[in-house]
Design an enzyme around this catalytic site. Structure first.
Site, short mmCIF file in Angstrom:
data_model
loop_
_atom_site.label_atom_id
_atom_site.label_comp_id
_atom_site.label_asym_id
_atom_site.label_seq_id
_atom_site.Cartn_x
_atom_site.Cartn_y
_atom_site.Cartn_z
N TYR A 34 1.00 -0.95 0.10
CA TYR A 34 0.10 0.27 0.29
C TYR A 34 1.11 1.37 0.18
CZ TYR A 34 0.65 0.84 5.33
OH TYR A 34 1.66 1.58 6.85
N ARG A 53 8.49 4.03 -4.73
CA ARG A 53 7.93 3.33 -3.62
C ARG A 53 6.83 2.15 -4.01
NH1 ARG A 53 7.25 6.09 2.22
NH2 ARG A 53 5.41 5.84 2.00
N ARG A 101 -9.00 -21.11 -4.24
CA ARG A 101 -8.59 -21.49 -2.47
C ARG A 101 -7.67 -21.04 -2.02
NH1 ARG A 101 -5.08 -26.19 -2.89
NH2 ARG A 101 -3.93 -25.62 -4.66
N HIS A 104 -1.01 -21.26 0.28
CA HIS A 104 -0.07 -20.15 0.48
C HIS A 104 0.73 -19.50 -1.20
CE1 HIS A 104 -0.52 -21.24 4.25
NE2 HIS A 104 0.20 -20.37 4.85
N LYS A 148 6.51 -1.98 1.95
CA LYS A 148 5.29 -1.12 2.67
C LYS A 148 4.36 -2.11 2.75
CE LYS A 148 3.01 3.62 3.22
NZ LYS A 148 3.46 3.40 4.76
N GLU A 180 12.82 2.83 13.32
CA GLU A 180 11.55 3.81 12.99
C GLU A 180 10.24 3.89 14.34
OE1 GLU A 180 9.93 2.78 9.20
OE2 GLU A 180 9.83 1.16 9.76
N LEU A 204 10.95 1.61 6.71
CA LEU A 204 10.32 1.67 5.94
C LEU A 204 11.47 3.28 4.55
CD1 LEU A 204 7.75 1.40 4.04
CD2 LEU A 204 7.13 2.91 4.35
N1 PDD Z 1 3.30 5.47 6.84
N2 PDD Z 1 7.36 4.02 8.44
C1 PDD Z 1 6.31 3.19 8.87
C2 PDD Z 1 6.21 1.78 9.24
C3 PDD Z 1 5.49 3.50 8.03
O1 PDD Z 1 4.22 3.31 7.75
C4 PDD Z 1 5.16 4.83 8.01
C5 PDD Z 1 4.01 5.58 7.09
C6 PDD Z 1 5.95 5.77 7.76
C7 PDD Z 1 6.72 7.45 6.73
O2 PDD Z 1 6.43 7.49 5.56
P1 PDD Z 1 5.79 8.75 4.39
O3 PDD Z 1 6.68 9.40 5.36
O4 PDD Z 1 6.32 7.93 3.37
O5 PDD Z 1 4.75 8.49 5.52
C8 PDD Z 1 7.80 5.08 7.64
C9 PDD Z 1 1.83 5.25 6.71
C10 PDD Z 1 1.63 6.88 6.98
C11 PDD Z 1 0.13 4.45 7.24
O6 PDD Z 1 0.87 3.67 7.20
O7 PDD Z 1 -0.93 5.31 7.73
#
Ligand code: PDD
Length: 288
Positions: A34, A53, A101, A104, A148, A180, A204
């Site tokens: 996503y 990304r 079905r 995995h 992501k 993070e 990420l």
């Molecule tokens: N998440 N690290 C993680 C684990 C994240 O889920 C996100 C953002 C970021 C920051 O990435 P960016 O600057 O590209 O938004 C870092 C989004 C906002 C979410 O899951 O809602």
């Protein structure tokens, strides 16, 4: 307000009419990826960065991107328009699709499911102006955190750990180092230098992180990428978390202890002003 319009597999339709099969791999396996993209003044912010990304995430899980960048741009532009323009937050996800079905192994010959929706995007607001509280938690995720993935159960559990402790965000520690936040990237400031962990499979590559680094470099704010130990985090002059929805937020309390003097610090004030100015320029069409 009129009902939100979403995009599903080629159609724009009201949210309540959008349905996916229970056999969708996203539902059964969390098998998808996503993006979350802010929209300012009716235009998607840093769209190309988000689409790149997305490409990397899709490659990482071996799903062919069903749309090229031009098609994504067209879909998202139409979605923004259907939802009234202005400021929004776009969510998009691509799953491996609906399999006959539960198995995995990848199903043969299925089409990815493509879904996108828009939610209102407020200004980060007072909470962020005054700083947020965070707690440190053990980073319980897998080793492909640069993808992501929609499979967010560890992030959900870690965020809830923070909420249960009365905090707004969890800062994740793996092997004694901050990777993070549960849904954000992390920065510290020490002796006037901004520091954020280097990109790796353990975090990420945040679009907001990259913009914050870019703004530091463009404005002669010393900034480098380096590992941040738990001790560095606790003794930092400032701690920030960044994300598309929270922008750059100062963490003023960590595990119940103040960071610095317990208020957003001077470099946060600067980066926050630079970020706002950049958004203004974007709204005015001066930057892409
Ligand atoms: N998440 N690290 C993680 C684990 C994240 O889920 C996100 C953002 C970021 C920051 O990435 P960016 O600057 O590209 O938004 C870092 C989004 C906002 C979410 O899951 O809602």
């Amino acid at each position: 307000m009129s009902e939100e319009i979403v995009y599903l597999n080629g159609s724009f339709l009201p949210l309540h009419e959008a349905h996916v099969s229970v056999m969708d791999r996203g539902f059964l396996f969390g098998d998808g990826v996503y993006e979350v993209i802010p929209v300012y003044g009716g235009r998607a912010f840093r769209l190309e960065h988000h689409l790149q990304r997305l490409d990397h995430s899709l490659q990482g899980v071996r799903i062919d991107n069903p749309l090229d960048h031009g098609q994504w741009s067209d879909v998202l532009t139409a979605l923004i328009r259907h939802n009234g323009g202005g400021d929004q937050s776009l969510y998009l996800q691509v799953t491996r699709g609906v399999a006959p079905r539960r198995d995995h192994a990848f199903p043969a010959g299925v089409q990815p499911t493509v879904f996108a929706m828009s939610t209102p995007l407020g200004e980060p607001g007072n909470a962020v102006q005054n700083g947020i509280t965070a707690v440190t938690v053990d980073d319980i995720r897998w080793k492909h955190c640069n993808i992501k993935a929609i499979t967010l159960l560890p992030n959900v559990l870690m965020r809830q750990q923070a909420i249960d402790a009365g905090a707004a965000e969890a800062i994740l520690l793996r092997d004694g180092h901050a990777t993070e936040g549960s849904a954000s990237n992390v920065f510290i400031v020490r002796d006037g230098v901004v520091i954020t962990p280097p990109k790796s499979n353990l975090l990420l590559p945040g679009i907001t992180r990259d913009l914050a680094v870019e703004l530091c470099h463009a404005n002669n704010i010393p900034c480098r990428e380096a590992d941040i130990s738990a001790a560095d985090l606790r003794s930092a002059d400032e701690v920030w978390v960044t994300s598309s929805t929270r922008e750059v937020a100062a963490v003023t309390q960590l595990d119940g202890q103040p960071i610095g003097d317990g208020r957003p610090g001077p470099l946060w004030q600067r980066i926050s002003a630079l970020y706002s100015a950049y958004k203004q320029d974007f709204r005015a069409g001066k930057v892409q």
